[in-house]
Design a protein around this motif. Structure first.
Motif, short mmCIF file in Angstrom:
data_model
loop_
_atom_site.label_atom_id
_atom_site.label_comp_id
_atom_site.label_asym_id
_atom_site.label_seq_id
_atom_site.Cartn_x
_atom_site.Cartn_y
_atom_site.Cartn_z
N HIS A 190 -10.58 17.09 11.95
CA HIS A 190 -9.23 16.69 11.59
C HIS A 190 -8.29 17.90 11.52
O HIS A 190 -7.08 17.74 11.63
CB HIS A 190 -9.21 15.95 10.25
CG HIS A 190 -8.00 15.10 10.08
ND1 HIS A 190 -7.81 13.91 10.75
CD2 HIS A 190 -6.87 15.26 9.33
CE1 HIS A 190 -6.64 13.38 10.42
NE2 HIS A 190 -6.05 14.19 9.56
N VAL A 217 -13.50 6.60 10.07
CA VAL A 217 -13.09 5.27 10.49
C VAL A 217 -11.68 4.97 10.01
O VAL A 217 -10.84 4.42 10.76
CB VAL A 217 -14.08 4.21 9.97
CG1 VAL A 217 -13.58 2.81 10.31
CG2 VAL A 217 -15.47 4.44 10.57
N GLN A 237 -9.24 6.69 12.16
CA GLN A 237 -9.04 5.99 13.43
C GLN A 237 -8.10 4.81 13.28
O GLN A 237 -7.16 4.63 14.06
CB GLN A 237 -10.39 5.52 13.98
CG GLN A 237 -11.27 6.61 14.54
CD GLN A 237 -12.58 6.05 15.04
OE1 GLN A 237 -13.36 5.44 14.29
NE2 GLN A 237 -12.86 6.24 16.32
N GLU A 261 -4.51 5.92 12.46
CA GLU A 261 -3.79 6.45 13.62
C GLU A 261 -3.36 5.33 14.55
O GLU A 261 -2.28 5.38 15.15
CB GLU A 261 -4.66 7.46 14.36
CG GLU A 261 -3.93 8.25 15.43
CD GLU A 261 -2.90 9.21 14.84
OE1 GLU A 261 -1.88 9.46 15.52
OE2 GLU A 261 -3.12 9.71 13.71
N GLN A 262 -4.21 4.31 14.70
CA GLN A 262 -3.84 3.18 15.56
C GLN A 262 -2.64 2.44 15.00
O GLN A 262 -1.69 2.13 15.73
CB GLN A 262 -5.03 2.23 15.68
CG GLN A 262 -4.73 1.00 16.54
CD GLN A 262 -5.87 0.01 16.58
OE1 GLN A 262 -6.93 0.28 16.01
NE2 GLN A 262 -5.65 -1.12 17.22
N TYR A 308 -2.48 10.31 21.88
CA TYR A 308 -3.28 9.30 21.18
C TYR A 308 -4.75 9.41 21.56
O TYR A 308 -5.64 9.30 20.70
CB TYR A 308 -2.74 7.91 21.50
CG TYR A 308 -3.46 6.80 20.79
CD1 TYR A 308 -3.32 6.62 19.42
CD2 TYR A 308 -4.29 5.93 21.49
CE1 TYR A 308 -3.98 5.60 18.76
CE2 TYR A 308 -4.96 4.90 20.84
CZ TYR A 308 -4.80 4.74 19.48
OH TYR A 308 -5.46 3.73 18.82
N GLN A 364 -7.54 10.33 18.76
CA GLN A 364 -8.59 9.36 18.48
C GLN A 364 -9.97 9.88 18.89
O GLN A 364 -10.99 9.52 18.29
CB GLN A 364 -8.30 8.03 19.20
CG GLN A 364 -7.13 7.24 18.60
CD GLN A 364 -7.39 6.77 17.19
OE1 GLN A 364 -7.60 7.56 16.26
NE2 GLN A 364 -7.38 5.45 17.00
N ASN A 403 -10.94 11.85 15.96
CA ASN A 403 -11.27 10.93 14.86
C ASN A 403 -12.64 10.28 15.08
O ASN A 403 -13.37 10.01 14.11
CB ASN A 403 -10.19 9.85 14.73
CG ASN A 403 -8.90 10.38 14.13
OD1 ASN A 403 -8.91 11.39 13.40
ND2 ASN A 403 -7.79 9.73 14.43
N LYS A 404 -12.97 10.03 16.33
CA LYS A 404 -14.29 9.46 16.63
C LYS A 404 -15.40 10.45 16.27
O LYS A 404 -16.43 10.08 15.71
CB LYS A 404 -14.36 9.11 18.12
CG LYS A 404 -15.62 8.36 18.55
CD LYS A 404 -15.52 7.93 20.01
CE LYS A 404 -16.71 7.07 20.41
NZ LYS A 404 -17.96 7.84 20.46
#
Length: 478
Positions: free
Chosen positions: A70, A322, A325, A328-329, A392, A396, A399-400
């Protein structure tokens, strides 16, 4: 045909004897050469700086040591847009909008490092370019050449002789028009050279030819206006005054009024108002850095139930990753909503401005020029959208890694436990997930089709003026 060539040849000999016409032509040629050289040097310097900064940004991002994923989300990365080859002739909106975007988590940044402040219409004149020389100053040379083609014959008394010998007025105007058409073709030579250089740089021949054709139609309009005024008015002073008024109205006054009208037709909310509304919406989404935020309570409960455990520590994935993620979405969906609304207003403003091409050919050729060159608002919006897609994807991706490679127990203790902090660092190889950004303009066929309304506008101007010249030739009198 022989008579047409004789009339056109006589007109050219008259222009060659006129020092004013020769001087104006040389001045325009010098201006075109100067603006082309300056634009070329500027774009070469920008290309070198862009390549240097892009390489430095990628090297700095990829050279980051092992650390928490992060942290890299907030570290961010720059992407740059490479202008298409025809931007050398018509930079379009690029000097106004900027060609670089900083990508970072939780934010959508707009393009930066513009050479001039953005104007409300996203189509203002920010710097002198070869395209602007053709749009503003090439018509002046045609007006200078064409204002006296008929009125000079009338004042010298030769018009009565020509008509008395049986020459029809339409034939005379056609011969004079042929001379002006030859002048238009001569004026297009520097543009044709620029187009060929763009083709050698990778531009499609169709786009280069379409650009030359658009300016050809534009200059034909001005040549026809000069010929029409010279045929209808009886004094050279009246012709010059009329044509000067038309030039001021069609190139300066009407475009400025069109800009104001376009802004009124599609008003845009102020930046402060939009930012406040957007921040209020984002606050309701919850804090993606806090897995215990009530906004994610349902997500937490669903994950625990799905895996049949009671504690977040027992989940096979890191709850905080999670949450990052999902957050952010949600955040990106909200940011995209506001970005789409802004782009929609800008598109309506641009469409309202372009519609005024029915009133002034300058707006028609300027819009066609930017569209064919790939430097219009459509391409600017695509640049922002593609940069956002890359942003993005890489956020992501990190984040994954956060969700799958880090332990939740270590993650929540990393600020107080040195060993846990070390275990939450992932290998720098993960930074390689950042994709290389490469923006390309639309295909030449698509860009040419986008300028279809402008082709119709310029074509209608030409048809109406040719019809008016036919009418004026039929009633030409000494």
């Amino acid at each position: 045909m022989r008579q047409l060539l004789l009339i056109a040849g006589a007109e050219w000999r008259c222009w060659q004897r006129a020092r004013l016409a020769l001087g104006a032509g040389l001045l325009l040629a010098a201006l075109l050469v100067a603006t082309t050289v300056v634009t070329t040097l500027r774009m070469q310097a920008e290309a070198a700086a862009r390549a240097r900064h892009q390489a430095a940004a990628e090297a700095a991002f990829l050279a980051q040591p092992d650390r928490h994923p992060h942290r890299m989300v907030h570290y961010g990365h720059y992407v740059f847009r490479t202008p298409p080859p025809l931007a050398l002739f018509d930079p379009g909106l690029d000097p106004v909008t900027g060609q670089s975007v900083f990508l970072e988590g939780h934010r959508q940044n707009t393009a930066m490092f513009a050479a001039a402040s953005a104007s409300a219409d996203l189509g203002g004149f920010s710097a002198l370019s070869p395209a602007l020389v053709y749009q503003l100053f090439a018509p002046l040379l045609l007006l200078l050449l064409g204002h006296g083609v008929v009125v000079r014959e009338r004042e010298a008394g030769t018009l009565a002789t020509l008509l008395a010998q049986g020459m029809h007025g339409r034939l005379l105007l056609a011969g004079k028009g042929l001379a002006l058409l030859a002048a238009v073709l001569l004026l297009l030579l520097p543009l044709a050279v620029s187009a060929l250089l763009a083709v050698r740089a990778g531009e499609a021949p169709l786009a280069a030819a379409a650009l030359v054709a658009a300016y050809g139609l534009y200059l034909v309009v001005w040549g026809a206006l000069a010929l029409l005024a010279s045929a209808l008015l009886r004094r050279r002073a009246a012709v010059l005054a009329t044509l000067a008024t038309l030039w001021i109205a069609l190139t300066l006054v009407l475009p400025a009024l069109a800009v104001a009208r376009a802004a009124q037709a599609a008003p845009m909310a102020g930046t402060l108002e939009t930012d406040l509304a957007m921040r209020a919406d984002l606050r309701r989404l919850g804090d993606g850095h806090n897995a215990n935020d009530p906004a994610f309570a349902r997500l937490r409960a669903d994950l625990l139930a799905k895996h049949g455990v009671q504690r977040a520590e027992d989940l096979p994935v890191n709850l905080r990753g999670v949450v990052a993620q999902v957050s952010e979405q949600r955040l990106t969906d909200t940011l995209n909503t506001y970005a789409s609304a802004r782009m929609a207003v800008e598109t309506r403003q641009a469409a309202a401005l372009a519609a005024h091409g029915w009133l002034t050919p300058l707006l028609a050729v300027a819009e066609a020029s930017r569209a064919v060159a790939g430097t219009d608002l459509v391409h600017h919006h695509r640049f922002l959208q593609q940069a956002e897609a890359l942003r993005y994807a890489f956020v992501q991706g990190l984040n994954k890694v956060h969700a799958e490679a880090l332990s939740y127990s270590d993650d929540i203790r990393r600020s107080s436990d040195a060993q846990a902090e070390q275990r939450t660092r992932v290998a720098a190889a993960h930074w390689q997930l950042l994709g290389r950004f490469q923006f390309t303009a639309d295909a030449a066929e698509r860009r040419t089709a986008q300028a279809a309304p402008q082709w119709q506008m310029l074509g209608l101007w030409c048809v109406l003026l040719v019809a008016a010249l036919g009418w004026a030739g039929g009633r030409l009198r000494p």
